[in-house]
Design a protein around this motif. Structure first.
Motif, PDB file in Angstrom:
ATOM      1  N   VAL A 186      -6.827  -1.243   6.781  1.00 37.03           N
ATOM      2  CA  VAL A 186      -5.614  -2.057   6.747  1.00 37.03           C
ATOM      3  C   VAL A 186      -4.504  -1.308   7.480  1.00 37.03           C
TER       4      VAL A 186
ATOM      5  N   LYS B  10      -0.202  -0.504   7.322  1.00 34.51           N
ATOM      6  CA  LYS B  10       0.867  -0.417   6.326  1.00 34.51           C
ATOM      7  C   LYS B  10       1.743  -1.657   6.378  1.00 34.51           C
ATOM      8  N   THR B  11       2.021  -2.222   5.192  1.00 34.51           N
ATOM      9  CA  THR B  11       2.873  -3.402   5.127  1.00 34.51           C
ATOM     10  C   THR B  11       4.340  -3.033   5.305  1.00 34.51           C
ATOM     11  N   LYS B  12       4.725  -1.869   4.731  1.00 37.76           N
ATOM     12  CA  LYS B  12       6.095  -1.376   4.876  1.00 37.76           C
ATOM     13  C   LYS B  12       6.058   0.144   5.010  1.00 37.76           C
TER      14      LYS B  12
ATOM     15  N   ALA C  15      -1.575  -7.528  12.854  1.00 35.81           N
ATOM     16  CA  ALA C  15      -1.309  -6.188  13.373  1.00 35.81           C
ATOM     17  C   ALA C  15      -1.394  -6.201  14.898  1.00 35.81           C
TER      18      ALA C  15
ATOM     19  N   GLN D 104      -6.463 -12.737   2.951  1.00 37.08           N
ATOM     20  CA  GLN D 104      -6.922 -12.829   4.347  1.00 37.08           C
ATOM     21  C   GLN D 104      -8.362 -12.352   4.476  1.00 37.08           C
TER      22      GLN D 104
ATOM     23  N   MET E 100      -4.573  -9.821  10.067  1.00 33.07           N
ATOM     24  CA  MET E 100      -3.514  -9.067   9.392  1.00 33.07           C
ATOM     25  C   MET E 100      -2.173  -9.194  10.105  1.00 33.07           C
TER      26      MET E 100
ATOM     27  N   ASP F  53      -3.729  -5.715  -0.972  1.00 36.50           N
ATOM     28  CA  ASP F  53      -2.558  -6.338  -0.346  1.00 36.50           C
ATOM     29  C   ASP F  53      -2.969  -7.388   0.676  1.00 36.50           C
ATOM     30  N   TYR F  54      -4.206  -7.281   1.157  1.00 38.21           N
ATOM     31  CA  TYR F  54      -4.701  -8.218   2.181  1.00 38.21           C
ATOM     32  C   TYR F  54      -5.921  -9.004   1.685  1.00 38.21           C
TER      33      TYR F  54
ATOM     34  N   THR G  20      -0.178   1.397   0.874  1.00 37.76           N
ATOM     35  CA  THR G  20      -0.834   0.134   1.167  1.00 37.76           C
ATOM     36  C   THR G  20      -2.294   0.223   0.765  1.00 37.76           C
TER      37      THR G  20
ATOM     38  N   ARG H 166       5.534   2.994   2.071  1.00 40.18           N
ATOM     39  CA  ARG H 166       4.954   2.374   0.880  1.00 40.18           C
ATOM     40  C   ARG H 166       3.437   2.493   0.928  1.00 40.18           C
TER      41      ARG H 166
END
Length: 375
Positions: free
Chosen positions: A84, A86-88, A123, A101, A121, A97-98, A93, A91
């Protein structure tokens, strides 16, 4: 995904079934093979079978509660870990969180590639990883008792993308998991997986899917004429992913072909200014697309080298690529093919290490001027 849905791989399916029937299921298995050979579909089918409440001799029943939950990959005892982004920033991850999807993507596992997953994602330039915090999630999930009273399964897709610290924290769990716990690792680059993890698994190598099976599948599912299906099956190199991309007339591959032919023509003509503009265009892509382009270039160099031997059965090019090869292949010979491939490997390594892409591609373009003269 059932065993009956896995294209080809009959020997692999028979072996997995025998492991269950003879009560010899290893606690950790490493599925390896080229992209599109059916590693993930086979792992999903195996997970369904070992969790099925009323399995048949050759496949899961498809009717029990466990099978019904596997239809949407919401089985409480089947867990997933996968790369994955990083979403933020700053933070932690984790894969959950995914998860929405991911489940959607698994509905067509033969389309599951890193490129497709990054698109799901959203990305672009980030490098996907299985981050260190995921090890805590895996340990937490597998520490619980089985909700359905059977096996707990952890499917790890692309463990070569696992953060080293994450991998080290999982070593003890993979070596000595709780009772009726099964790790299924699915990789396309086993040499890039941590050796300490590989040594704790039973390796399961899958061959490419036969051209006959791919052609048969294409005729059935895409209503293609036999000749068209056979042509696509040959060009797919044993990969269902490649076969589907051929049917979809993959836009990215057409773009890569244009960029490749542009570079070769500019290098041959020594048009430095245009070569610099070309390298800046490539630098504007995300890093994953840049790596995909370099892989495409390697394929094209290899195909043009083989084209010189006049053995059509050994070539896997589209009609447009073959037409270009009639003029370009004489410039690829035993005198320069290894040098070009070495430079492409070096460029890919630099991109992986986040070297400035403009420098990487302009440097490669300049080297092609010299390499093309050596034919």
């Amino acid at each position: 995904m059932f065993f009956k849905d896995v294209i080809g791989q009959e020997q692999a399916k028979e072996h997995l079934l025998s492991l269950v029937h003879e009560n010899r299921i290893p606690h950790a298995m490493l599925f390896t093979g080229t992209e599109g050979c059916g590693k993930m579909p086979l792992a999903l089918a195996f997970a369904r079978y070992v969790c099925c409440e009323h399995p048949g001799e050759h496949d899961a029943c498809g009717q029990c509660q466990s099978c019904l939950m596997m239809n949407k990959y919401r089985h409480p005892d089947v867990h997933f870990a996968f790369p994955v982004v990083k979403t933020k920033p700053g933070r932690d991850t984790v894969c959950d969180d995914y998860i929405s999807q991911w489940r959607e993507t698994l509905m067509n596992p033969y389309r599951l590639t890193l490129r497709e997953w990054m698109s799901q994602m959203g990305a672009t330039t980030q490098q996907p990883q299985i981050f260190v915090h995921e090890s805590n999630e895996i340990q937490r999930k597998l520490s619980h008792k089985s909700m359905m009273g059977g096996y707990k399964v952890m499917i790890i897709w692309l463990p070569e993308k696992m953060n080293q610290e994450c991998g080290n924290k999982l070593l003890k769990l993979i070596e000595e998991p709780p009772a009726q716990t099964l790790f299924l690792l699915v990789t396309e680059a086993p040499d890039a997986v941590l050796p300490t993890i590989v040594s704790r698994t039973q390796r399961f190598n899958l061959p490419p899917v036969s051209e006959e099976k791919i052609a048969e599948w294409l005729e059935t599912n895409y209503s293609l004429q036999k000749a068209d299906a056979q042509d696509i099956a040959h060009r797919s190199k044993g990969s269902l992913v490649n076969a589907i991309d051929c049917i979809a007339s993959d836009k990215e591959e057409n773009e890569f072909f244009t960029l490749f032919t542009q570079l070769m023509r500019l290098s041959y003509a020594r048009r430095i200014r245009e070569m610099k503009a070309w390298s800046e265009q490539i630098a504007g892509m995300g890093r994953e697309r840049q790596k995909n382009f370099l892989n495409y270039c390697q394929d094209m160099i290899r195909e043009n080298f083989v084209y010189n031997f006049h053995t059509p059965d050994m070539n896997y090019m589209t009609p447009e690529e073959r037409q270009f090869a009639t003029r370009f292949s004489p410039f690829i010979s035993e005198k320069n093919v290894i040098g070009i491939m070495d430079e492409l490997n070096l460029a890919a390594r630099h991109i992986e290490q986040n070297v400035n892409a403009k420098f990487v591609f302009f440097d490669f373009a300049l080297k092609m001027i010299v390499l093309l003269l050596k034919h």
